[in-house]
Design an enzyme around this catalytic site. Structure first.
Site, PDB file in Angstrom:
ATOM      1  N   CYS A 283       0.893  -1.267  -0.113  1.00 23.67           N
ATOM      2  CA  CYS A 283       0.093  -0.034   0.088  1.00 23.67           C
ATOM      3  C   CYS A 283       0.987   1.260   0.077  1.00 23.67           C
ATOM      4  O   CYS A 283       2.132   1.138   0.752  1.00 23.67           O
ATOM      5  CB  CYS A 283      -0.974   0.111   1.244  1.00 23.67           C
ATOM      6  SG  CYS A 283      -1.983  -1.204   1.554  1.00 23.67           S
ATOM      7  N   PRO A 284       0.616   2.179  -0.522  1.00 21.85           N
ATOM      8  CA  PRO A 284      -0.778   2.481  -1.422  1.00 21.85           C
ATOM      9  C   PRO A 284      -0.276   2.224  -2.844  1.00 21.85           C
ATOM     10  O   PRO A 284      -1.171   2.715  -3.611  1.00 21.85           O
ATOM     11  CB  PRO A 284      -1.237   3.743  -1.034  1.00 21.85           C
ATOM     12  CG  PRO A 284       0.152   4.495  -1.040  1.00 21.85           C
ATOM     13  CD  PRO A 284       1.205   3.468  -0.671  1.00 21.85           C
TER      14      PRO A 284
END
Lengths: 83, 409
Positions: free
Chosen positions: A21-22
């Site tokens: 992430c992200p």
């Protein structure tokens, strides 16, 4: 490295395996921006939270999420239609 | 026989669909259960659930082996008798077990040198942030607030700023990376078949391994009469399962609060944090007010430096891709880059801590225990008011950006 490939007529693959992430969400957005309405994008990720976050982000941007399926231990394929 | 198998199948299906699915647990539920374990842990261990002093213990071992213990001090206890360290081991095992059971375990290698740099840099920043904020996202923030100590609120302010700086870094990095990646982003052949390395039957092996470790440790603690640590191990284990299953990522929560790429998730996680804090604060208040435990447990120095520490820690956790608990959870899930981060933290934390404590002890403020400032009742009311305003701000953001019907989490 991110792999973004044409897999057929109106069908593209974005391979973001290895990214946490992200980044899967960001690359999905960037890839979708390059496609035409009606094109299909298959995103492949091995980051568990991304199998929720990518569909959420795609829906928030007004595109359609066709399927989210686990295709192996810790790997998911998310099929999206650009709207 | 067939009846038994039927029940087994039923159970398997039930858990696969409700607990071990791709979607995991809702963030508010994860937060609530984390709050509950936080209270149990405090009552049992007489210290709140934290992470980083375990790294201090492990790091000191490392320096002792290298003969450099004069620099950082000797390990204060045997690693299997260190409350925080045993909690960390439990968390690692719990997250690993949950990941294996939900088919999410996989060895993932970092893709480029840049990612190793991120992993190390993030780990170093988190170590420094922890020294300054007198705790990580647990000891300096979550468990600090539930200990009713002012320093948790100060780090919270810092984390908001640090998360935002982290978002700027992420944006800068993707712009930079994308220009490098222009070539692979051109049309080419992508192989998406699961690699041969993705072995099919890793599940029984993983489960056997984690059960074996749990059994050995249980026998060890029973044999040595150290039931305290047995409880801590299993509470850490529960924490690991909860954090993995609800994907309770503090880095995402603070990074994407200023409308980052995973803004929706950030709001859901932040609400989970508020729910967890509400339960944790209430539980700790009862334990402390009623005199079941010493009220001043974990009342730590509070000053401007805690805010600075929060900023540095917040930036670090985003760069690393996981906070103190997130690094353990994701390392347990098979992300090698988070193992690098863990190593960076274990190596750097004892050094940073020794340096600051020896040469700059004046940077820390006084210990501020909120009920001793306002009184018990009003102190609790002030904390509840803070949580209510925090929750309302999140709801306002949700209303503003997702509007009608935009239910998050």
């Amino acid at each position: 490295m991110v792999k973004f490939a044409k897999a057929g007529e109106n069908r593209y693959i974005l391979d973001v395996r290895g990214y946490v992430c992200p980044y899967p969400v960001i690359y999905t957005r960037k890839a979708l921006a390059k496609l035409k309405s009606g094109d299909i994008l298959e995103i492949v990720t091995d980051n568990p939270p991304s199998c929720e976050n990518v569909p959420n982000s795609v829906r928030d941007e007004g595109h359609e999420v066709k399927t989210v399926e686990r295709i192996g231990e810790g790997v998911w394929r998310i099929v999206v239609v650009k709207r | 026989m067939s009846g038994k198998r039927g029940f087994g199948n039923f159970l398997q299906l039930y858990f696969r669909e409700n607990v071990l699915s791709d979607r995991g647990l809702p963030e508010w539920l994860g937060g609530a259960l984390i709050g509950v374990v936080n209270v149990f842990f405090l009552a049992w261990a007489l210290k709140p659930f934290t992470i980083f002093s375990g790294y201090l213990n492990w790091g000191r071992y490392l320096y002792e082996i290298l003969g450099l213990h004069n620099l950082v001090g000797k390990p204060e206890s045997f690693f299997l008798f260190n409350k925080t360290g045993v909690g960390d081991i439990g968390l690692l095992l719990g997250a690993f077990t949950a990941a294996v059971l939900s088919h999410e375990f996989r060895v993932r290698k970092p893709l480029s040198r840049g990612e190793y740099i991120d992993a190390i840099l993030g780990g170093l920043l988190m170590s420094m942030g922890t020294v300054l904020a007198v705790g990580c996202n647990w000891g300096g923030f979550f468990s600090a607030i539930t200990a009713l100590s002012l320093h948790g609120f100060l780090m919270f302010i810092g984390l908001i700023v640090g998360g935002w700086l982290g978002l700027l870094y992420v944006n800068w990095r993707t712009e930079k990376l994308l220009s490098i990646a222009e070539v692979p982003l051109a049309l080419g052949e992508a192989d998406i078949s699961p690699k041969a390395g993705a072995r099919k039957y890793s599940i029984p092996l993983g489960i056997i391994a984690s059960i074996a470790i749990l059994v050995v440790l249980t026998l060890y603690y029973v044999a040595t009469g150290a039931i305290l640590f047995l409880g801590i191990l299993f509470m850490g284990f529960a924490m690991g399962v909860l954090i993995q299953r609800s994907r309770f990522c503090f880095a995402s929560a603070f990074r994407d609060l200023p409308r980052g790429p995973e803004f929706r998730r950030s709001l859901a996680l932040q609400k989970g944090i508020v729910v967890g804090l509400f339960i944790g604060v209430t539980g700790a208040f009862i334990l402390k007010y009623k005199g079941y435990i010493d009220p001043l447990i974990y009342a730590k120095p509070a000053g401007l430096v805690n805010i600075v520490g929060g900023v540095i820690f917040g930036l670090g956790m985003v760069i690393a891709g996981g906070c103190a608990s997130g690094s353990l959870w994701k390392a347990a899930e098979g992300h090698l880059r988070l193992w690098v981060t863990l190593l960076a933290m274990v190596i750097s934390y004892p050094i940073f801590r020794a340096l600051i404590h020896s040469y700059m002890p004046w940077i820390y403020g006084p210990k501020v225990f909120i009920p001793y400032i306002f009184g018990w009742g009003p102190g609790l009311a002030v904390i509840y008011l803070f949580l209510a305003l925090y929750f309302l701000s999140l709801m306002y953001l949700e209303y503003k950006f997702y509007g009608r019907g935009g239910i998050v989490g």
